[in-house]
Motif scaffolding. Structure first.
Motif, PDB file in Angstrom:
ATOM      1  N   ALA A 729       0.861  -1.187   0.000  1.00 27.89           N
ATOM      2  CA  ALA A 729       0.000   0.000   0.000  1.00 27.89           C
ATOM      3  C   ALA A 729       0.895   1.233   0.000  1.00 27.89           C
ATOM      4  CB  ALA A 729      -0.915   0.002   1.212  1.00 27.89           C
ATOM      5  N   GLN A 730       0.737   2.098  -0.991  1.00 24.29           N
ATOM      6  CA  GLN A 730       1.637   3.239  -1.150  1.00 24.29           C
ATOM      7  C   GLN A 730       0.875   4.480  -1.614  1.00 24.29           C
ATOM      8  OE1 GLN A 730       4.259   1.274  -4.049  1.00 24.29           O
ATOM      9  NE2 GLN A 730       5.977   1.517  -2.639  1.00 24.29           N
ATOM     10  N   SER A 766      14.170  27.862 -11.654  1.00 25.97           N
ATOM     11  CA  SER A 766      13.950  27.250 -10.343  1.00 25.97           C
ATOM     12  C   SER A 766      13.321  25.867 -10.485  1.00 25.97           C
ATOM     13  CB  SER A 766      13.035  28.144  -9.497  1.00 25.97           C
ATOM     14  OG  SER A 766      13.612  29.415  -9.287  1.00 25.97           O
ATOM     15  N   GLY A 767      13.660  24.995  -9.545  1.00 29.45           N
ATOM     16  CA  GLY A 767      13.028  23.678  -9.526  1.00 29.45           C
ATOM     17  C   GLY A 767      11.627  23.748  -8.949  1.00 29.45           C
ATOM     18  N   GLY A 768      10.768  22.867  -9.386  1.00 34.70           N
ATOM     19  CA  GLY A 768       9.402  22.828  -8.875  1.00 34.70           C
ATOM     20  C   GLY A 768       9.314  22.163  -7.520  1.00 34.70           C
ATOM     21  N   GLU A 769       8.254  22.459  -6.785  1.00 34.01           N
ATOM     22  CA  GLU A 769       8.041  21.869  -5.468  1.00 34.01           C
ATOM     23  C   GLU A 769       7.420  20.478  -5.593  1.00 34.01           C
ATOM     24  OE1 GLU A 769       5.806  24.376  -2.931  1.00 34.01           O
ATOM     25  OE2 GLU A 769       7.187  26.072  -3.061  1.00 34.01           O
ATOM     26  N   GLY A 770       7.795  19.618  -4.640  1.00 31.87           N
ATOM     27  CA  GLY A 770       7.203  18.281  -4.611  1.00 31.87           C
ATOM     28  C   GLY A 770       5.793  18.321  -4.054  1.00 31.87           C
ATOM     29  N   GLY A 771       4.988  17.340  -4.441  1.00 30.42           N
ATOM     30  CA  GLY A 771       3.622  17.250  -3.951  1.00 30.42           C
ATOM     31  C   GLY A 771       3.542  16.556  -2.607  1.00 30.42           C
ATOM     32  N   THR A 772       2.401  16.700  -1.959  1.00 34.40           N
ATOM     33  CA  THR A 772       2.165  16.123  -0.636  1.00 34.40           C
ATOM     34  C   THR A 772       1.549  14.729  -0.772  1.00 34.40           C
ATOM     35  OG1 THR A 772       1.809  18.320   0.295  1.00 34.40           O
ATOM     36  CG2 THR A 772       0.986  16.448   1.558  1.00 34.40           C
ATOM     37  N   ALA A 773       2.062  13.794   0.020  1.00 31.33           N
ATOM     38  CA  ALA A 773       1.563  12.420  -0.020  1.00 31.33           C
ATOM     39  C   ALA A 773       0.407  12.243   0.958  1.00 31.33           C
ATOM     40  CB  ALA A 773       2.678  11.437   0.303  1.00 31.33           C
ATOM     41  N   GLY A 774      -0.504  11.340   0.640  1.00 33.34           N
ATOM     42  CA  GLY A 774      -1.638  11.054   1.495  1.00 33.34           C
ATOM     43  C   GLY A 774      -1.320  10.015   2.550  1.00 33.34           C
ATOM     44  N   SER A 775      -2.296   9.711   3.351  1.00 40.10           N
ATOM     45  CA  SER A 775      -2.145   8.708   4.409  1.00 40.10           C
ATOM     46  C   SER A 775      -2.289   7.302   3.839  1.00 40.10           C
ATOM     47  CB  SER A 775      -3.184   8.935   5.502  1.00 40.10           C
ATOM     48  OG  SER A 775      -4.501   8.746   4.983  1.00 40.10           O
ATOM     49  N   ALA A 798       3.899  -0.949   3.776  1.00 42.90           N
ATOM     50  CA  ALA A 798       3.089   0.262   3.761  1.00 42.90           C
ATOM     51  C   ALA A 798       4.002   1.473   3.721  1.00 42.90           C
ATOM     52  CB  ALA A 798       2.184   0.313   4.986  1.00 42.90           C
ATOM     53  N   GLN A 799       3.711   2.427   2.848  1.00 40.43           N
ATOM     54  CA  GLN A 799       4.649   3.519   2.616  1.00 40.43           C
ATOM     55  C   GLN A 799       3.913   4.765   2.122  1.00 40.43           C
ATOM     56  OE1 GLN A 799       7.455   3.053  -0.741  1.00 40.43           O
ATOM     57  NE2 GLN A 799       9.105   3.246   0.744  1.00 40.43           N
ATOM     58  N   SER A 800       4.316   5.902   2.683  1.00 37.03           N
ATOM     59  CA  SER A 800       3.854   7.194   2.199  1.00 37.03           C
ATOM     60  C   SER A 800       5.085   8.044   1.915  1.00 37.03           C
ATOM     61  CB  SER A 800       2.966   7.895   3.232  1.00 37.03           C
ATOM     62  OG  SER A 800       2.538   9.162   2.763  1.00 37.03           O
ATOM     63  N   VAL A 801       5.203   8.555   0.678  1.00 34.71           N
ATOM     64  CA  VAL A 801       6.415   9.241   0.246  1.00 34.71           C
ATOM     65  C   VAL A 801       6.053  10.603  -0.333  1.00 34.71           C
ATOM     66  CG1 VAL A 801       8.458   9.123  -1.225  1.00 34.71           C
ATOM     67  CG2 VAL A 801       7.486   7.019  -0.300  1.00 34.71           C
ATOM     68  N   GLY A 802       6.555  11.654   0.305  1.00 36.73           N
ATOM     69  CA  GLY A 802       6.349  12.993  -0.219  1.00 36.73           C
ATOM     70  C   GLY A 802       7.194  13.231  -1.456  1.00 36.73           C
ATOM     71  N   GLY A 803       6.758  14.147  -2.271  1.00 38.01           N
ATOM     72  CA  GLY A 803       7.480  14.437  -3.505  1.00 38.01           C
ATOM     73  C   GLY A 803       8.733  15.253  -3.256  1.00 38.01           C
ATOM     74  N   GLY A 804       9.795  14.912  -3.961  1.00 39.00           N
ATOM     75  CA  GLY A 804      11.040  15.655  -3.867  1.00 39.00           C
ATOM     76  C   GLY A 804      11.002  16.912  -4.718  1.00 39.00           C
ATOM     77  N   GLY A 805      11.741  17.925  -4.278  1.00 33.84           N
ATOM     78  CA  GLY A 805      11.819  19.154  -5.058  1.00 33.84           C
ATOM     79  C   GLY A 805      12.736  18.988  -6.253  1.00 33.84           C
ATOM     80  N   GLY A 806      12.459  19.720  -7.293  1.00 36.17           N
ATOM     81  CA  GLY A 806      13.309  19.676  -8.479  1.00 36.17           C
ATOM     82  C   GLY A 806      14.562  20.514  -8.296  1.00 36.17           C
ATOM     83  N   GLY A 861       7.704  -9.151   8.545  1.00 38.78           N
ATOM     84  CA  GLY A 861       6.272  -9.298   8.750  1.00 38.78           C
ATOM     85  C   GLY A 861       5.528  -8.027   8.388  1.00 38.78           C
ATOM     86  N   ILE A 862       5.965  -6.898   8.966  1.00 36.72           N
ATOM     87  CA  ILE A 862       5.346  -5.601   8.690  1.00 36.72           C
ATOM     88  C   ILE A 862       6.456  -4.585   8.462  1.00 36.72           C
ATOM     89  CG2 ILE A 862       3.905  -3.740   9.566  1.00 36.72           C
ATOM     90  CD1 ILE A 862       2.489  -5.807  11.337  1.00 36.72           C
ATOM     91  N   PHE A 863       6.403  -3.892   7.343  1.00 38.17           N
ATOM     92  CA  PHE A 863       7.329  -2.796   7.055  1.00 38.17           C
ATOM     93  C   PHE A 863       6.483  -1.566   6.805  1.00 38.17           C
ATOM     94  CE2 PHE A 863       9.858   0.046   4.540  1.00 38.17           C
ATOM     95  CZ  PHE A 863      11.164  -0.139   4.969  1.00 38.17           C
ATOM     96  N   ALA A 864       6.631  -0.549   7.675  1.00 35.99           N
ATOM     97  CA  ALA A 864       5.845   0.678   7.566  1.00 35.99           C
ATOM     98  C   ALA A 864       6.790   1.865   7.537  1.00 35.99           C
ATOM     99  CB  ALA A 864       4.871   0.790   8.733  1.00 35.99           C
ATOM    100  N   GLN A 865       6.547   2.805   6.646  1.00 34.53           N
ATOM    101  CA  GLN A 865       7.502   3.882   6.430  1.00 34.53           C
ATOM    102  C   GLN A 865       6.791   5.130   5.912  1.00 34.53           C
ATOM    103  OE1 GLN A 865      10.242   3.414   3.038  1.00 34.53           O
ATOM    104  NE2 GLN A 865      11.936   3.871   4.406  1.00 34.53           N
ATOM    105  N   SER A 866       7.179   6.290   6.436  1.00 34.66           N
ATOM    106  CA  SER A 866       6.750   7.574   5.903  1.00 34.66           C
ATOM    107  C   SER A 866       7.986   8.402   5.624  1.00 34.66           C
ATOM    108  CB  SER A 866       5.836   8.312   6.893  1.00 34.66           C
ATOM    109  OG  SER A 866       5.382   9.532   6.345  1.00 34.66           O
ATOM    110  N   VAL A 867       8.105   8.894   4.402  1.00 31.48           N
ATOM    111  CA  VAL A 867       9.328   9.558   3.945  1.00 31.48           C
ATOM    112  C   VAL A 867       8.984  10.945   3.407  1.00 31.48           C
ATOM    113  CG1 VAL A 867      11.325   9.408   2.422  1.00 31.48           C
ATOM    114  CG2 VAL A 867      10.292   7.317   3.317  1.00 31.48           C
ATOM    115  N   GLY A 868       9.655  11.959   3.942  1.00 32.14           N
ATOM    116  CA  GLY A 868       9.494  13.301   3.390  1.00 32.14           C
ATOM    117  C   GLY A 868      10.309  13.459   2.128  1.00 32.14           C
ATOM    118  N   GLY A 869       9.842  14.296   1.257  1.00 35.25           N
ATOM    119  CA  GLY A 869      10.545  14.510  -0.001  1.00 35.25           C
ATOM    120  C   GLY A 869      11.793  15.347   0.185  1.00 35.25           C
TER     121      GLY A 869
END
Length: 947
Positions: A729-730, A766-775, A798-806, A861-869
């Motif tokens: 789930a991502q 300028s590089g563009g801003e990354g988007g926000t990830a959901g829950s 399970a993973q939520s990953v914010g967008g990286g800036g350009g 068994g369970i891998f859960a991760q939230s990553v900021g861009g």
């Protein structure tokens, strides 16, 4: 468990008091053993049993062929095409239709008349007539009849309702003048068919030629007429070319199979509704003024498609289809001007329903003293598609032979053309991509049946069991310009347009329990082959069009060129709004690498890249040179996605995940590159000379935001293969696009000591801003079970990953002065582009109340991760200069403050005491030294500041 009856295509079950939809606490592994046995039996035996039951009826009736066509007016009349009357045919009980020639066994067609062409020679010439409307075509095959075809035609049963094509405008007799308007395409009234008996198509593949499709239902709109190649608006003053005509709308297609069989050595049932293509805009040329090209015409939209099989009465119809023998078998298509070709596989599905929007027409070019090209036409949208199946068996063999495929696809926006002009030229913008329609597929057993008996099976690589796809069309690309003049020039590249949005998608294999209503069993869905996933639901936004490039050359004081901006990606819904859902209440089995059990995805379209800009001037006392790269388009957003398994899922193969639930936003487009070169030759010392030279790279587009994702297992998921996770789930936000690089070169020469000044500026985008990830939320409920047997196969990922800036673009400035050291000076400024901000990861929550077992190395068994861009890199600049009384150089690297990293969200994992007895006392059971029961990670991706 199953008894295969070789004389029938149905499969029967013995009575069994245990329901697979509700595991018995007394013996949790017994339903799993039954699952393994039944799934493998379904994968290996169902197709063989169905093909063994084929019976070839003997024909006693000649083929049936009826058609109506609307009248076509005489050339030069400009009158509309005549409408075609509808057709209706009932094949009564006792009839047996054959046919072994080049014509279908049953052919009904209603085709609107073509519009008449306009009158020639006038100013303007005569308008073309619109295409005629097609009538509705209806066919009923009654119970007790049969169609047995040995035809080599495209289909054994062919029903067509196509709108008439447009009439062209009249031909111009003089070079100067104005053409008339072409006509629009005719609409389709639709096709409907009811089948209650057998249809058999026995002609199979012959080399690269596909076998004969059993049933082909087509309801297409008529195409718009295109401009005549030699005609266009031309004369003195302002000239505007006529716009392109609109394509006709596709009609509704309805197909009902109540009982009987569809048995085909090619494709089974093919239902298509497509809009007619939009016409191109006319070009325009002005002898002394401005030429304005006409806009492209809009493409027609596809109609709604509805397919219903089976009935509540308990009938069990069967559909059998045959795909290509190998991946390299199919249609030979040209791929380049040198005559090279490639072989494209021809899809041969059991049921294939496609509603297709048509492409918009290209804009017309504009030329003259100044020129503006017309914009491309908007594309047509795909219609809604619905498929409902009860007690139906579908079986396919061969390559690229899906069991059930439903697609709604928007057309591509028309491209903007280039433009000419001595002093000013603006290329045409692209057209907007068409939207994809909504798709619903539902499968269920007869009311009250608690265990699956109906089977959808495929045996061949890239042969999906059931797939539903809504796809937005790509935005049209902007046109490019090249302009040059003696005194000065302005050139503007065309803008890319936005991609089309995709529709909502829902796929249900069975019906979930609701209040006092019990769950209704789904089908057995079995696939055998690589890349042959069982159940797929996808909503995909269209990509943004690319901006057109611009280049200008002037032997004079001024050049100003701007690349076109890229179009934004189409949305696949919006965060917080339901977009894709998938449900399983049956049995799913796959065997092959990358063959996933259940897939639910919402994917936003990527933003288009900005166009490049290049300016070159050569002048004397005054030189102003500016080049600006186009901005990248923003990425499309993605909506919420839900995946639920209440039945059983078994996969056998590497990377064959059990349940995949994803929301992925589109990345921003990259900014366009800019380059500006200025050369100045100072002719006199009496007048001060000035040179201003600027180059600005385009900014990267912002990434889209992804939606909330949920995945729930209330049944059994078993995977056997390396990297074959149980649940993935991502929510992944889109990254920002990179800024465009810039470079500027100024070179001046003077023999005297007059006053001169050279100012050169180069700015990276300028590089563009990354988007926000959901829950992300994952629930493995009580009485459920996830078991993975392969290495690196996590039970829950399970993973939520914010967008990286350009990253910012690079700036390079260079100034050179040749002459007396007292004659003047130079100033050079170079700035690197700013890095885009990274965005936040969402909250990740995993709740395990059931049972988890992993048996491979590195299988958590369970891998859960939230990553900021991560923040985008700020890029430096370089500046160099020489000569003159003074020389100033300023180099500024891009700031890193705007490229700050996002932070990860909160991560929670909860487990509770087991509700089912296990072979070992652990609820999360691991059989590997390198695996962990629960891994929680919160990360903020960071990049060190550059020196």
């Amino acid at each position: 468990m199953y008894r295969i009856n070789s004389q029938s295509t149905a499969m029967n079950t013995k009575s069994n008091s245990a329901s697979p939809l509700s595991l018995s606490p007394a013996s949790p592994l017994r339903p799993l053993c039954r699952l393994l046995a039944l799934s493998f039996a379904a994968a290996t035996c169902s197709a063989v049993a169905m093909f063994a039951g084929v019976v070839h009826a003997q024909s006693n009736t000649l083929p049936i062929s009826e058609s109506t066509t609307g009248t076509t007016p005489a050339d030069g009349s400009g009158l509309p095409g005549g409408p075609a009357t509808g057709l209706s045919l009932v094949l009564p009980a006792g009839s047996v239709v054959g046919g072994n020639g080049a014509n279908p066994s049953v052919s009904l067609s209603s085709i609107g008349g073509a519009g008449g062409s306009g009158a020639n020679g006038g100013d303007p010439t005569g308008d073309g007539g619109i295409g005629g409307t097609a009538g509705q075509v209806s066919f009923t095959e009654s119970a007790g009849s049969a169609i047995n075809s040995n035809s080599t035609a495209g289909a054994a049963v062919q029903l067509i309702s196509n709108g008439g094509v447009d009439g062209t405008a009249g031909k111009m007799s003089n070079e100067d003048g104005m053409p008339g308007h072409p006509g629009s395409g005719g609409n389709s009234a639709g096709v409907q068919m009811t089948q209650s008996a057998t249809i058999n198509s026995s002609i199979g593949w012959n080399g690269g030629t596909p076998g004969t499709t059993a049933i082909a239902l087509t309801a297409n709109g008529g195409a718009a007429a295109q401009p005549l190649g030699s005609d266009g608006a031309q004369g003195d003053g302002t000239q505007t070319g006529p716009s392109g005509a609109t394509g006709g709308a596709g009609g509704a297609v309805n197909y009902t199979l109540t009982q009987g069989s569809v048995i085909s050595a090619g494709a089974g049932v093919l239902a298509t509704s497509q809009g007619g293509a939009g016409g191109g805009g006319y070009g325009a040329y002005s002898n002394a003024g401005e030429g304005i090209g006409g806009k492209g015409g809009a493409g027609g939209s596809g109609g709604q498609i509805t397919i219903v099989t089976g009935s509540a009465s308990g009938s069990s119809p069967t559909i059998i289809a045959t795909g290509a023998p190998t991946a390299a078998t199919g249609a030979v298509i040209p791929i380049d001007a040198s005559g090279n070709t490639a072989t494209a596989a021809v899809l041969a599905a059991g049921i294939q329903a496609q509603s297709l929007g048509a492409a918009g027409g290209a804009g017309g070019s504009g030329d003259g003293g100044s020129g503006k090209a017309g914009a491309g036409g908007a594309a047509g949208s795909g219609g809604n598609v619905g498929i409902g199946m009860t007690e139906t068996n579908v079986s396919t063999i061969g390559y690229a032979a899906a069991g059930v495929l439903a697609q709604s696809i928007g057309g591509s926006g028309g491209n903007g053309p280039g433009a000419g002009g001595m002093f000013y030229a603006k290329a045409g913008n692209g057209g907007v991509g068409g939207n994809g329609g909504n798709i619903v597929i539902g499968m269920q057993e007869q009311q009250g049946v608690g265990w699956p008996t109906s089977v959808i099976s495929t045996a061949g690589d890239e042969s999906i069991g059931v797939a539903a796809q809504s796809v937005g069309g790509g935005g049209g690309a902007g046109g490019s310009v090249q302009v040059g003049a003696i005194l000065g020039t302005i050139g503007l590249g065309g803008k890319g347009e936005s991609g089309g949005d995709s529709g909502t998608v829902s796929v249900s294999n069975g019906v979930a329990a609701n209040g006092n209503s019990p769950a209704q069993a789904g089908f057995i869905i079995s696939t055998l082959g690589e890349l042959s996933s069982a159940l797929i639901a996808q909503s995909i936004g269209g990509g943004g069009g690319t901006g057109g490039s611009a280049s200008g050359t002037a032997v004079g004081p001024v050049a100003y060129v701007v690349g076109g901006s890229g179009g934004s990606g189409g949305d696949a819904g919006s965060p917080g709004t339901a977009q894709v859902s998938i449900l399983n209440e049956g049995i799913i089995s796959t065997s092959g690498a990358h063959a996933k059990g259940m897939v639910a995805q919402a994917v936003g379209g990527g933003g288009g890249d900005g166009g490049s800009a290049q300016a070159l001037t050569t002048s004397a006392q005054l030189n102003v040179n500016v080049a600006v790269g186009g901005s990248g388009g923003s990425g499309g957003n993605a909506g919420d996605v839900t995946g639920t398994n209440n039945g059983e899922v078994l996969t056998n193969g590497s990377d064959a995940w059990g349940l995949l639930s994803q929301s992925i936003a589109g990345g921003g487009g990259n900014g366009g590159v800019s380059k500006s070169d200025a050369f100045q030759f100072v002719a006199t010392n009496a007048i001060p000379s000035v040179s201003l030279n600027a180059s600005i790279g385009g900014s990267g587009g912002d990434g889209g935001s992804s939606g909330n994702v949920s995945a729930a297992n209330n049944g059994v998921i078993v995977t056997a293969g390396a990297g074959a996770h149980g649940i993935v789930a991502q929510s992944i936000a889109g990254g920002g696009g990179n800024g465009g690089d810039s470079s500027a070169l100024s070179a001046s020469a003077s023999a005297g000591k007059g006053s001169t000044l050279d100012i050169t500026v180069a700015l990276g985008g300028s590089g563009g801003e990354g988007g926000t990830a959901g829950s992300v939320t994952v629930d493995n409920s009580a009485s459920s079970f996830i078991w993975t047997l392969g290495d690196s196969a996590n039970a829950i990922f399970a993973q939520s990953v914010g967008g990286g800036g350009g990253s910012g673009g690079f700036g390079k400035g260079d100034t050179r002065f040749l002459g007396s050291s007292d004659a003047g000076g130079t100033s050079t400024v170079s700035l690197g582009g700013l890095g885009g901000k990274g965005s936040q990861g969402g909250t990740v929550t995993v709740t395990n109340e059931g049972n988890i077992m992993t048996m491979g190395d590195s299988a958590n068994g369970i891998f859960a991760q939230s990553v900021g861009g991560g923040g985008g890199l700020a890029t430096g600049g370089t500046a160099s200069g020489s000569g003159g009384k003074f020389s100033e150089k300023l180099t500024i690297g891009g700031s890193t403050e705007t490229g700050s990293s996002g932070v990860g969200g909160q991560v929670n994992a909860t487990t509770t005491p087991p509700s089912l007895p296990m072979a070992e006392p652990q609820r999360v059971s691991l059989h590997s030294r390198s695996a962990a029961a629960v891994v929680l990670r919160v990360r903020a991706r960071r990049r060190a500041n550059p020196p």
